[in-house]
Design a protein around this motif. Structure first.
Motif, PDB file in Angstrom:
ATOM      1  N   GLY A 133      -2.796  23.661   8.257  1.00 57.16           N
ATOM      2  CA  GLY A 133      -3.535  24.068   6.757  1.00 57.16           C
ATOM      3  C   GLY A 133      -2.654  23.809   5.801  1.00 57.16           C
ATOM      4  N   ALA A 134      -2.046  22.478   5.995  1.00 57.10           N
ATOM      5  CA  ALA A 134      -0.692  22.096   4.597  1.00 57.10           C
ATOM      6  C   ALA A 134      -1.660  21.125   3.858  1.00 57.10           C
ATOM      7  CB  ALA A 134       0.208  21.722   5.149  1.00 57.10           C
ATOM      8  N   LEU A 135      -1.605  20.790   2.509  1.00 59.18           N
ATOM      9  CA  LEU A 135      -2.593  19.934   2.366  1.00 59.18           C
ATOM     10  C   LEU A 135      -0.773  18.906   1.554  1.00 59.18           C
ATOM     11  CD1 LEU A 135      -4.377  18.235   0.570  1.00 59.18           C
ATOM     12  CD2 LEU A 135      -3.217  19.159  -1.760  1.00 59.18           C
ATOM     13  N   CYS A 136      -1.105  17.407   3.346  1.00 56.92           N
ATOM     14  CA  CYS A 136      -0.052  16.674   2.808  1.00 56.92           C
ATOM     15  C   CYS A 136       0.256  15.725   1.940  1.00 56.92           C
ATOM     16  CB  CYS A 136      -0.307  16.009   4.469  1.00 56.92           C
ATOM     17  SG  CYS A 136      -0.187  17.275   5.783  1.00 56.92           S
ATOM     18  N   VAL A 137       1.339  16.023   1.175  1.00 58.87           N
ATOM     19  CA  VAL A 137       1.429  14.430  -0.498  1.00 58.87           C
ATOM     20  C   VAL A 137       2.144  14.175  -0.256  1.00 58.87           C
ATOM     21  CG1 VAL A 137       1.816  14.939  -2.814  1.00 58.87           C
ATOM     22  CG2 VAL A 137       0.907  17.108  -1.590  1.00 58.87           C
ATOM     23  N   TYR A 138       0.994  12.585  -0.209  1.00 56.96           N
ATOM     24  CA  TYR A 138       1.934  11.350   0.157  1.00 56.96           C
ATOM     25  C   TYR A 138       2.779  11.160  -1.486  1.00 56.96           C
ATOM     26  CZ  TYR A 138      -0.250  11.561   3.878  1.00 56.96           C
ATOM     27  OH  TYR A 138      -0.894  12.488   5.438  1.00 56.96           O
ATOM     28  N   ASP A 143      -9.608  12.733   4.891  1.00 55.21           N
ATOM     29  CA  ASP A 143      -9.906  14.407   5.583  1.00 55.21           C
ATOM     30  C   ASP A 143      -9.560  15.555   4.587  1.00 55.21           C
ATOM     31  OD1 ASP A 143      -7.630  14.631   6.160  1.00 55.21           O
ATOM     32  OD2 ASP A 143      -7.309  15.171   8.522  1.00 55.21           O
ATOM     33  N   GLY A 144      -9.668  15.555   4.318  1.00 60.84           N
ATOM     34  CA  GLY A 144      -9.117  16.482   2.995  1.00 60.84           C
ATOM     35  C   GLY A 144      -7.722  16.955   3.140  1.00 60.84           C
ATOM     36  N   HIS A 145      -7.564  16.964   4.233  1.00 60.45           N
ATOM     37  CA  HIS A 145      -5.871  17.421   4.586  1.00 60.45           C
ATOM     38  C   HIS A 145      -5.126  16.448   3.923  1.00 60.45           C
ATOM     39  CE1 HIS A 145      -6.551  20.482   6.646  1.00 60.45           C
ATOM     40  NE2 HIS A 145      -7.832  20.407   7.349  1.00 60.45           N
ATOM     41  N   GLY A 146      -5.058  15.480   2.867  1.00 63.84           N
ATOM     42  CA  GLY A 146      -4.114  14.385   2.896  1.00 63.84           C
ATOM     43  C   GLY A 146      -4.163  14.251   0.955  1.00 63.84           C
ATOM     44  N   LEU A 147      -2.969  14.014   0.750  1.00 65.58           N
ATOM     45  CA  LEU A 147      -3.634  13.563  -0.965  1.00 65.58           C
ATOM     46  C   LEU A 147      -1.731  11.991  -1.414  1.00 65.58           C
ATOM     47  CD1 LEU A 147      -3.649  14.113  -4.050  1.00 65.58           C
ATOM     48  CD2 LEU A 147      -2.300  15.245  -3.944  1.00 65.58           C
ATOM     49  N   ALA A 148      -2.850  11.120  -1.611  1.00 70.70           N
ATOM     50  CA  ALA A 148      -1.450   9.941  -2.139  1.00 70.70           C
ATOM     51  C   ALA A 148      -1.538  10.129  -3.502  1.00 70.70           C
ATOM     52  CB  ALA A 148      -1.920   8.915  -2.032  1.00 70.70           C
ATOM     53  N   MET A 149      -0.361   9.910  -4.053  1.00 68.96           N
ATOM     54  CA  MET A 149       0.277   9.927  -5.464  1.00 68.96           C
ATOM     55  C   MET A 149       1.148   9.068  -5.378  1.00 68.96           C
ATOM     56  SD  MET A 149       1.018  14.521  -6.054  1.00 68.96           S
ATOM     57  CE  MET A 149       0.492  14.134  -7.779  1.00 68.96           C
ATOM     58  N   GLY A 161      -3.460  -0.931  -0.113  1.00 65.36           N
ATOM     59  CA  GLY A 161      -2.218  -1.309   1.020  1.00 65.36           C
ATOM     60  C   GLY A 161      -2.012  -0.681   0.876  1.00 65.36           C
ATOM     61  N   THR A 162      -1.591   0.486   0.519  1.00 64.46           N
ATOM     62  CA  THR A 162      -0.257   1.601   0.840  1.00 64.46           C
ATOM     63  C   THR A 162      -2.071   2.319   0.901  1.00 64.46           C
ATOM     64  OG1 THR A 162       0.439   1.658  -0.341  1.00 64.46           O
ATOM     65  CG2 THR A 162       0.613   4.445   0.410  1.00 64.46           C
ATOM     66  N   LEU A 163      -3.394   2.793   1.605  1.00 67.98           N
ATOM     67  CA  LEU A 163      -4.334   3.517   1.962  1.00 67.98           C
ATOM     68  C   LEU A 163      -4.498   2.995   3.057  1.00 67.98           C
ATOM     69  CD1 LEU A 163      -6.794   4.355  -1.461  1.00 67.98           C
ATOM     70  CD2 LEU A 163      -5.066   5.709  -0.510  1.00 67.98           C
ATOM     71  N   ARG A 164      -4.371   1.667   3.050  1.00 66.38           N
ATOM     72  CA  ARG A 164      -4.691   0.835   4.570  1.00 66.38           C
ATOM     73  C   ARG A 164      -3.681   1.498   5.685  1.00 66.38           C
ATOM     74  NH1 ARG A 164      -5.418  -4.042   1.492  1.00 66.38           N
ATOM     75  NH2 ARG A 164      -3.452  -5.141   2.586  1.00 66.38           N
ATOM     76  N   LEU A 165      -2.316   1.137   5.054  1.00 65.20           N
ATOM     77  CA  LEU A 165      -1.754   1.996   6.144  1.00 65.20           C
ATOM     78  C   LEU A 165      -1.776   3.590   6.609  1.00 65.20           C
ATOM     79  CD1 LEU A 165       1.683   1.588   6.997  1.00 65.20           C
ATOM     80  CD2 LEU A 165       2.488   2.477   4.551  1.00 65.20           C
ATOM     81  N   LEU A 166      -1.790   3.898   5.663  1.00 65.84           N
ATOM     82  CA  LEU A 166      -2.287   5.770   5.863  1.00 65.84           C
ATOM     83  C   LEU A 166      -3.829   5.646   6.694  1.00 65.84           C
ATOM     84  CD1 LEU A 166      -1.659   7.368   2.389  1.00 65.84           C
ATOM     85  CD2 LEU A 166      -0.176   7.262   4.014  1.00 65.84           C
ATOM     86  N   HIS A 167      -3.946   5.190   6.737  1.00 64.06           N
ATOM     87  CA  HIS A 167      -5.271   5.265   7.498  1.00 64.06           C
ATOM     88  C   HIS A 167      -4.659   4.643   9.103  1.00 64.06           C
ATOM     89  CE1 HIS A 167      -9.066   5.636   8.600  1.00 64.06           C
ATOM     90  NE2 HIS A 167      -9.701   3.777   9.286  1.00 64.06           N
ATOM     91  N   ARG A 168      -4.266   3.068   9.144  1.00 62.06           N
ATOM     92  CA  ARG A 168      -4.098   2.630  10.377  1.00 62.06           C
ATOM     93  C   ARG A 168      -3.102   3.425  11.046  1.00 62.06           C
ATOM     94  NH1 ARG A 168      -3.281  -3.829   8.758  1.00 62.06           N
ATOM     95  NH2 ARG A 168      -5.648  -4.205   7.709  1.00 62.06           N
ATOM     96  N   ALA A 169      -2.480   4.138  10.463  1.00 62.14           N
ATOM     97  CA  ALA A 169      -1.314   4.818  10.897  1.00 62.14           C
ATOM     98  C   ALA A 169      -2.071   6.461  11.511  1.00 62.14           C
ATOM     99  CB  ALA A 169      -0.140   5.793  10.525  1.00 62.14           C
ATOM    100  N   GLY A 170      -3.095   6.453  11.233  1.00 60.44           N
ATOM    101  CA  GLY A 170      -3.787   7.572  11.502  1.00 60.44           C
ATOM    102  C   GLY A 170      -3.320   9.056  10.719  1.00 60.44           C
ATOM    103  N   LEU A 171      -2.902   8.942   9.737  1.00 61.27           N
ATOM    104  CA  LEU A 171      -2.297   9.760   9.066  1.00 61.27           C
ATOM    105  C   LEU A 171      -3.106  11.161   8.402  1.00 61.27           C
ATOM    106  CD1 LEU A 171       1.421   8.920   7.663  1.00 61.27           C
ATOM    107  CD2 LEU A 171       0.881  10.254   9.629  1.00 61.27           C
ATOM    108  N   PRO A 172      -3.529  11.928   7.657  1.00 60.76           N
ATOM    109  CA  PRO A 172      -4.493  12.453   7.480  1.00 60.76           C
ATOM    110  C   PRO A 172      -4.900  12.458   6.041  1.00 60.76           C
ATOM    111  CG  PRO A 172      -3.003  14.754   8.290  1.00 60.76           C
ATOM    112  CD  PRO A 172      -2.344  12.919   8.356  1.00 60.76           C
TER     113      PRO A 172
END
Ligand SMILES: [Mg+2]
Length: 238
Positions: free
Chosen positions: A122-127, A153-159, A139-150
């Motif tokens: 149930g966590a929101l994962c904050v990068y 899907d609504g479970h991730g937030l990049a700051m 590039g950072t969004l590509r990295l997170l996507h290619r690594a298969g991290l949330p």
């Protein structure tokens, strides 16, 4: 048992109470090793430099041969020429913080499984990273996507930082204030003791984890209340 295991249950308990559990991850040298980025930059430099001895040395390097500085493997092999080091560092500083190299890093052991375990609880994962959005955002969004991290899907937030010139510590402290309004910080993960100490002060009710032992030279001592782990290994590993 991994010291990280109880964090999954704590995340689930906060979610079931109706609050939004937040788990905060630094990227460079925390979720991801930067060794492959260092290696590629040095390989590009060696190919341009044209010294067969340097090329042979670099060809034999793996991401694990790098720690904080791209110069480490050169120094260990006796390549101590200051002019060479200066030229390498010039190439490194141009490439390391570029979008072109923003998606080549490799996940630390157990990181994929742990991030998914807390997301599933149930966590929101904050990068929360010192990377800057204008220079490295795509590039950072590509990295997170290619690594298969949330993320999508609504479970991730990049700051990311708004500019390269913004200080990492101020960026992370500003973000902490915004996160406080968003939910309950269950845990933070950092490789820099200074940032981890700041998170401990900001969220004393949370668990604050120092990952690995790669950090900037002259970093402050870690607060004894921090949890120190080598990586994210645990029962979530496939
Ligand atoms: Mg870091």
């Amino acid at each position: 048992m991994s010291e990280l295991v109880p964090l999954v249950a704590r995340t689930a308990a906060i979610a079931s109470s109706g609050a939004l559990p937040l788990v905060v991850f630094d990227l460079d040298s925390t979720l991801f090793s930067t060794g492959e980025r260092h290696r590629r930059i040095l390989a590009e430099f060696a190919a341009r430099h044209g010294d067969p001895g340097l090329q042979t040395l670099v060809d034999g390097l793996s991401p694990r041969d790098f720690r904080w500085s791209v110069l480490g493997p050169l120094q260990r092999a006796g390549w101590d020429d200051p002019a060479l080091h200066k030229a390498v560092m010039k190439a490194w500083s141009k490439a390391f913080f570029s979008d072109r190299m923003a998606d080549v890093d490799l996940l630390v052991r157990g990181a994929h499984g742990f991030v998914h375990a807390v997301a599933d609880a149930g966590a929101l994962c904050v990068y929360l990273t010192g990377r800057d959005a204008p220079g490295m955002g795509a590039g950072t969004l590509r990295l997170l996507h290619r690594a298969g991290l949330p993320l999508l899907d609504g479970h991730g937030l990049a700051m990311l930082k708004a500019s390269t010139s913004a200080a990492d510590a101020a960026h992370k402290q500003d973000a902490a204030a915004r996160l406080r309004a968003l939910g309950t910080v269950v845990a933070t993960f950092e490789n820099e003791p200074g940032h981890a100490n700041d998170f401990l002060a900001a969220f004393p009710e949370g668990t604050h984890v120092l990952v690995g032992d790669v950090h900037r030279p002259g970093a402050p001592d870690p607060d004894p209340a921090l949890v120190c782990v080598e990586d994210f290994r645990g029962p979530w590993e496939a």
